[in-house]
Design a protein around this motif. Structure first.
Motif, short mmCIF file in Angstrom:
data_model
loop_
_atom_site.label_atom_id
_atom_site.label_comp_id
_atom_site.label_asym_id
_atom_site.label_seq_id
_atom_site.Cartn_x
_atom_site.Cartn_y
_atom_site.Cartn_z
N ARG A 113 0.81 -1.21 0.00
CA ARG A 113 0.00 0.00 0.00
C ARG A 113 0.85 1.26 0.00
NH1 ARG A 113 -4.89 0.01 -1.66
NH2 ARG A 113 -5.31 1.84 -0.37
N GLY A 114 0.42 2.24 -0.81
CA GLY A 114 1.05 3.54 -0.85
C GLY A 114 0.01 4.62 -0.72
N SER A 115 0.41 5.87 -0.90
CA SER A 115 -0.52 6.99 -0.71
C SER A 115 -1.61 7.01 -1.76
CB SER A 115 0.26 8.31 -0.76
OG SER A 115 0.89 8.48 -2.02
N GLU A 116 -1.38 6.35 -2.91
CA GLU A 116 -2.35 6.36 -4.00
C GLU A 116 -2.83 4.96 -4.33
OE1 GLU A 116 -3.42 9.27 -6.57
OE2 GLU A 116 -3.62 9.52 -4.43
N GLY A 117 -2.88 4.08 -3.34
CA GLY A 117 -3.32 2.72 -3.58
C GLY A 117 -2.16 1.74 -3.53
N THR A 118 -2.33 0.61 -4.19
CA THR A 118 -1.31 -0.42 -4.17
C THR A 118 -0.17 -0.07 -5.12
OG1 THR A 118 -2.98 -2.09 -3.71
CG2 THR A 118 -0.85 -2.88 -4.48
N ILE A 119 1.06 -0.15 -4.63
CA ILE A 119 2.23 0.19 -5.43
C ILE A 119 2.66 -1.04 -6.23
CG2 ILE A 119 4.66 0.87 -5.33
CD1 ILE A 119 3.97 2.49 -2.85
N TYR A 120 2.86 -0.84 -7.51
CA TYR A 120 3.27 -1.94 -8.38
C TYR A 120 4.61 -2.51 -7.92
CZ TYR A 120 4.60 -4.46 -12.58
OH TYR A 120 4.99 -5.44 -13.45
N PHE A 153 -2.79 24.82 -1.59
CA PHE A 153 -2.25 23.96 -0.54
C PHE A 153 -0.80 24.26 -0.19
CE2 PHE A 153 -6.00 21.65 -1.69
CZ PHE A 153 -6.35 20.94 -0.56
N GLY A 154 -0.13 25.13 -0.93
CA GLY A 154 1.26 25.44 -0.63
C GLY A 154 2.21 24.38 -1.15
N ARG A 155 3.37 24.27 -0.49
CA ARG A 155 4.41 23.35 -0.95
C ARG A 155 4.00 21.90 -0.75
NH1 ARG A 155 8.53 24.01 -4.50
NH2 ARG A 155 10.38 22.78 -3.98
N ARG A 156 4.12 21.11 -1.82
CA ARG A 156 3.80 19.69 -1.78
C ARG A 156 4.97 18.91 -2.36
NH1 ARG A 156 -0.60 18.71 1.18
NH2 ARG A 156 -0.80 16.73 0.04
N SER A 157 5.19 17.70 -1.87
CA SER A 157 6.25 16.86 -2.42
C SER A 157 5.83 15.40 -2.33
CB SER A 157 7.57 17.09 -1.67
OG SER A 157 7.47 16.67 -0.33
N GLN A 158 6.41 14.59 -3.20
CA GLN A 158 6.09 13.17 -3.25
C GLN A 158 7.29 12.40 -3.77
OE1 GLN A 158 3.28 11.38 -6.32
NE2 GLN A 158 1.91 11.47 -4.55
N HIS A 159 7.62 11.31 -3.09
CA HIS A 159 8.65 10.37 -3.55
C HIS A 159 7.94 9.36 -4.44
CE1 HIS A 159 11.69 7.28 -3.63
NE2 HIS A 159 12.53 8.03 -2.94
N LEU A 160 8.09 9.53 -5.76
CA LEU A 160 7.28 8.75 -6.69
C LEU A 160 7.48 7.25 -6.54
CD1 LEU A 160 7.21 10.56 -10.15
CD2 LEU A 160 5.32 10.12 -8.59
N GLU A 161 8.71 6.79 -6.52
CA GLU A 161 8.95 5.35 -6.48
C GLU A 161 8.41 4.72 -5.20
OE1 GLU A 161 12.50 2.31 -7.79
OE2 GLU A 161 13.07 4.19 -6.82
N ARG A 162 8.58 5.42 -4.09
CA ARG A 162 8.18 4.86 -2.80
C ARG A 162 6.69 5.03 -2.55
NH1 ARG A 162 12.24 6.94 0.52
NH2 ARG A 162 11.00 8.79 0.95
N GLU A 163 6.09 6.13 -3.01
CA GLU A 163 4.70 6.42 -2.69
C GLU A 163 3.71 6.03 -3.79
OE1 GLU A 163 3.94 10.21 -0.67
OE2 GLU A 163 6.10 10.59 -0.79
N VAL A 164 4.18 5.92 -5.02
CA VAL A 164 3.28 5.63 -6.14
C VAL A 164 3.75 4.41 -6.93
CG1 VAL A 164 2.30 6.52 -8.29
CG2 VAL A 164 2.57 8.05 -6.33
N GLY A 165 5.03 4.36 -7.25
CA GLY A 165 5.55 3.28 -8.07
C GLY A 165 5.36 3.53 -9.56
N ASP A 166 5.86 2.59 -10.37
CA ASP A 166 5.71 2.70 -11.82
C ASP A 166 4.21 2.69 -12.17
OD1 ASP A 166 8.44 2.54 -11.76
OD2 ASP A 166 8.56 0.51 -12.57
N PHE A 167 3.76 3.69 -12.90
CA PHE A 167 2.33 3.86 -13.11
C PHE A 167 1.94 3.65 -14.58
CE2 PHE A 167 4.45 7.98 -13.12
CZ PHE A 167 3.96 8.63 -14.24
N VAL A 168 0.68 3.34 -14.78
CA VAL A 168 0.16 2.95 -16.10
C VAL A 168 -0.06 4.17 -16.98
CG1 VAL A 168 -1.81 1.91 -17.30
CG2 VAL A 168 -0.87 0.82 -15.24
N LEU A 169 0.41 4.07 -18.24
CA LEU A 169 0.17 5.10 -19.24
C LEU A 169 -0.80 4.64 -20.32
CD1 LEU A 169 3.74 6.57 -19.86
CD2 LEU A 169 1.98 7.38 -18.28
N HIS A 170 -0.89 3.31 -20.51
CA HIS A 170 -1.81 2.75 -21.49
C HIS A 170 -2.45 1.53 -20.85
CE1 HIS A 170 -3.15 0.95 -25.40
NE2 HIS A 170 -3.30 2.23 -25.72
N ARG A 171 -3.78 1.54 -20.76
CA ARG A 171 -4.50 0.58 -19.95
C ARG A 171 -4.72 -0.75 -20.67
NH1 ARG A 171 -9.44 4.45 -18.14
NH2 ARG A 171 -10.52 2.59 -18.93
#
Length: 299
Positions: A113-120, A153-171
């Motif tokens: 689990r990550g901030s945006e659901g299950t991390i690949y 919301f001001g300053r925002r940051s995200q560690h992509l690999e740790r919080e989201v992972g490789d994400f889908v561009l074509h379903r």
């Protein structure tokens, strides 16, 4: 004033305009006009199976009835498939994407689990395992931390690999993913100011990652609170949120304006007078920096 302001409203034609979408339309329109800028409309109709016949035109008619008139022609994403394919090819040529043969069930079973659901979990990152066929195309992420300044919301940051992972561009259903299409279209339309719902706040780092990879300009972002129904759920067409009434725009406009934290317009004003007040008094810093808020009374 923001020089050269160019903003947009980008609804999906999966039903009529409801109050939650009206809030976004009002804020994006007021922000553009208050800065002397352009306000474009894009119909995000990539997911054709979910499209409701006649909904796109109904949304455009409702916007006009509410006094929001767009600049230039309406963009329809179903006309832009070649541009999305070209972007995919550009990313693939640089080794930034890869085919993935995993189903959603497999990702849910093996990921975490990550901030945006299950991390690949990266099953296909080094190549398709034997016997697998491609289902999706994924964008590689790395250790970079993506940061941006949101106007609400001001300053925002995200560690992509740790919080989201490789994400889908074509379903797997052969539809280009929202993350890719929105980035390509914003650049093509010259959008430099994006005002939209806070449900997309956590998607912004992915879009910045894609913009950098494709060599596209980065817009400025402002995310608005989502409107919740009495059960605490985001208003949506999927949950059959009641449409706004194009025959009586002022009550809904007043509620949307109050929801956005703006000073009340004169009582009993006309539609024209409402927008004169709105454009003069709009201040995005008054928008509450919260991800969601209850549906205003009498809606």
């Amino acid at each position: 004033m923001i020089a050269g302001y160019r903003g947009r409203f980008a609804p999906s034609p999966t039903g009529p305009l409801h109050f939650g979408s009206l809030v976004t339309a009002v804020a994006s329109h007021a922000d553009a006009r208050a800065h002397g800028g352009e306000w474009l409309v894009r119909i995000e109709d990539l997911d054709r199976p979910r499209e409701v016949a006649g909904a796109a035109q109904a949304i455009l008619d409702t916007l006009a009835a509410f006094g929001m008139h767009h600049d230039g022609p309406v963009c329809y994403q179903h006309d832009r498939l070649a541009a999305y394919d070209a972007a995919l090819a550009q990313l693939a040529a640089r080794g930034l994407t890869y085919p993935c043969g995993c189903s959603r069930a497999e990702v849910a079973r093996h990921g975490h689990r990550g901030s945006e659901g299950t991390i690949y979990p990266g099953t296909c990152r080094a190549g398709l395992p034997p016997g697998r066929t491609p289902r999706t195309i994924r964008m590689r992420t790395d250790e970079a931390v993506i940061a941006f300044d949101d106007r609400v919301f001001g300053r925002r940051s995200q560690h992509l690999e740790r919080e989201v992972g490789d994400f889908v561009l074509h379903r797997a259903d052969a539809i280009h993913a929202y993350q890719l299409a929105v980035v390509v279209d914003d650049a093509w339309q010259g959008i430099d100011q994006v005002v939209r719902g806070a449900d997309l706040l956590d998607s912004t780092p992915r879009q910045i990652w894609l913009q950098r990879a494709l060599g596209l300009p980065l817009p400025h972002y402002a995310h608005l609170p989502l409107v919740l129904d009495p059960e605490g759920r985001k208003l949506s067409k999927r949950l059959a949120a009641a449409p706004v009434d194009p025959a009586a725009p002022l009550p809904a406009l007043h509620r949307a304006w109050a929801f956005l934290g703006q000073p009340p317009p004169p009582p009993d004003c006309t539609l024209q007078r409402f927008w004169e007040h709105a454009i003069t008094h709009w201040r995005i810093e008054r928008v509450p920096p919260t991800r969601s808020a209850p549906l205003p009374a009498d809606q």
